[in-house]
Write a protein that holds these residues in place. Sequence first.
Motif, PDB file in Angstrom:
ATOM      1  N   LEU A  16     -41.159  48.812  94.495  1.00 13.44           N
ATOM      2  CA  LEU A  16     -40.488  47.525  94.377  1.00 13.44           C
ATOM      3  C   LEU A  16     -41.175  46.482  95.258  1.00 13.44           C
ATOM      4  O   LEU A  16     -41.465  46.756  96.428  1.00 13.44           O
ATOM      5  CB  LEU A  16     -39.025  47.686  94.805  1.00 13.44           C
ATOM      6  N   PRO A  17     -41.447  45.287  94.738  1.00 15.02           N
ATOM      7  CA  PRO A  17     -42.089  44.233  95.536  1.00 15.02           C
ATOM      8  C   PRO A  17     -41.239  43.879  96.765  1.00 15.02           C
ATOM      9  O   PRO A  17     -40.009  43.928  96.714  1.00 15.02           O
ATOM     10  CB  PRO A  17     -42.167  43.052  94.565  1.00 15.02           C
TER      11      PRO A  17
ATOM     12  N   LEU B 246     -29.876  50.311  90.748  1.00 14.39           N
ATOM     13  CA  LEU B 246     -31.105  50.678  91.466  1.00 14.39           C
ATOM     14  C   LEU B 246     -32.106  51.359  90.533  1.00 14.39           C
ATOM     15  O   LEU B 246     -33.309  51.108  90.620  1.00 14.39           O
ATOM     16  CB  LEU B 246     -30.770  51.566  92.662  1.00 14.39           C
ATOM     17  N   ASN B 247     -31.615  52.196  89.633  1.00 17.59           N
ATOM     18  CA  ASN B 247     -32.506  52.843  88.654  1.00 17.59           C
ATOM     19  C   ASN B 247     -33.125  51.801  87.725  1.00 17.59           C
ATOM     20  O   ASN B 247     -34.319  51.869  87.415  1.00 17.59           O
ATOM     21  CB  ASN B 247     -31.744  53.893  87.839  1.00 17.59           C
ATOM     22  N   TRP B 248     -32.340  50.826  87.296  1.00 20.87           N
ATOM     23  CA  TRP B 248     -32.846  49.791  86.396  1.00 20.87           C
ATOM     24  C   TRP B 248     -33.886  48.913  87.095  1.00 20.87           C
ATOM     25  O   TRP B 248     -34.937  48.611  86.531  1.00 20.87           O
ATOM     26  CB  TRP B 248     -31.686  48.938  85.879  1.00 20.87           C
ATOM     27  N   VAL B 249     -33.599  48.517  88.331  1.00 23.14           N
ATOM     28  CA  VAL B 249     -34.505  47.641  89.074  1.00 23.14           C
ATOM     29  C   VAL B 249     -35.855  48.314  89.322  1.00 23.14           C
ATOM     30  O   VAL B 249     -36.884  47.657  89.352  1.00 23.14           O
ATOM     31  CB  VAL B 249     -33.843  47.200  90.409  1.00 23.14           C
ATOM     32  N   THR B 250     -35.852  49.636  89.475  1.00 26.13           N
ATOM     33  CA  THR B 250     -37.097  50.364  89.772  1.00 26.13           C
ATOM     34  C   THR B 250     -37.738  50.988  88.530  1.00 26.13           C
ATOM     35  O   THR B 250     -38.782  51.619  88.639  1.00 26.13           O
ATOM     36  CB  THR B 250     -36.840  51.472  90.806  1.00 26.13           C
TER      37      THR B 250
ATOM     38  N   ASP C 115     -30.718  38.609  89.771  1.00 32.90           N
ATOM     39  CA  ASP C 115     -29.338  38.442  89.314  1.00 32.90           C
ATOM     40  C   ASP C 115     -28.564  39.749  89.450  1.00 32.90           C
ATOM     41  O   ASP C 115     -27.425  39.763  89.916  1.00 32.90           O
ATOM     42  CB  ASP C 115     -29.292  37.996  87.841  1.00 32.90           C
ATOM     43  N   VAL C 116     -29.176  40.825  89.041  1.00 33.29           N
ATOM     44  CA  VAL C 116     -28.513  42.123  89.064  1.00 33.29           C
ATOM     45  C   VAL C 116     -28.285  42.588  90.507  1.00 33.29           C
ATOM     46  O   VAL C 116     -27.248  43.177  90.826  1.00 33.29           O
ATOM     47  CB  VAL C 116     -29.323  43.164  88.254  1.00 33.29           C
TER      48      VAL C 116
ATOM     49  N   THR D 117     -31.917  59.298  93.195  1.00 33.41           N
ATOM     50  CA  THR D 117     -33.000  60.284  93.073  1.00 33.41           C
ATOM     51  C   THR D 117     -34.131  60.003  94.061  1.00 33.41           C
ATOM     52  O   THR D 117     -34.288  58.871  94.532  1.00 33.41           O
ATOM     53  CB  THR D 117     -33.592  60.284  91.650  1.00 33.41           C
ATOM     54  N   HIS D 118     -34.913  61.023  94.326  1.00 31.43           N
ATOM     55  CA  HIS D 118     -36.082  60.861  95.206  1.00 31.43           C
ATOM     56  C   HIS D 118     -37.051  59.850  94.613  1.00 31.43           C
ATOM     57  O   HIS D 118     -37.668  59.069  95.338  1.00 31.43           O
ATOM     58  CB  HIS D 118     -36.783  62.203  95.425  1.00 31.43           C
ATOM     59  N   ASP D 119     -37.200  59.866  93.286  1.00 34.46           N
ATOM     60  CA  ASP D 119     -38.108  58.934  92.613  1.00 34.46           C
ATOM     61  C   ASP D 119     -37.662  57.480  92.832  1.00 34.46           C
ATOM     62  O   ASP D 119     -38.472  56.614  93.175  1.00 34.46           O
ATOM     63  CB  ASP D 119     -38.174  59.256  91.116  1.00 34.46           C
ATOM     64  N   THR D 120     -36.374  57.225  92.666  1.00 33.35           N
ATOM     65  CA  THR D 120     -35.856  55.876  92.884  1.00 33.35           C
ATOM     66  C   THR D 120     -36.011  55.478  94.346  1.00 33.35           C
ATOM     67  O   THR D 120     -36.418  54.362  94.661  1.00 33.35           O
ATOM     68  CB  THR D 120     -34.383  55.777  92.442  1.00 33.35           C
TER      69      THR D 120
END
Length: 119
Positions: A48-49, A38-42, A6-7, A100-103
Amino acid sequence: EFSQTDVLKVLFKMKQAHERNDEKADFGRDLDLAVQILNWVTEDVTVLPSDLRDRVLVPVDSQCKLDLQPLSELMYCDAEWMRSSESSLASFEVIHRKITHDTAYKLGVPSLSNRLAPS
């Protein structure tokens, strides 16, 4: 409650609004919202699948307009000196520097240095 799918639809709606120069489209606000999405999804994943990766749009590094592109076409710049060298980036679409690199890693975006490094 909203699902990740949804997001991610919000990113698609943003892309459409900016492509048609909708008067409600706001570069700064929408860029910040895209990064937050993107931060929330990851947030709770290592990577990420793939079923979600196919639906993700990511902001490209731009100073004047919001350009959201599919993950499969992008890389992240993991070495700041490469950003200052226009020739290094000329043939690559690079995700926005606010991500971010992490995201980027969790999204599965390859790094530019890995792409350019000889095998």
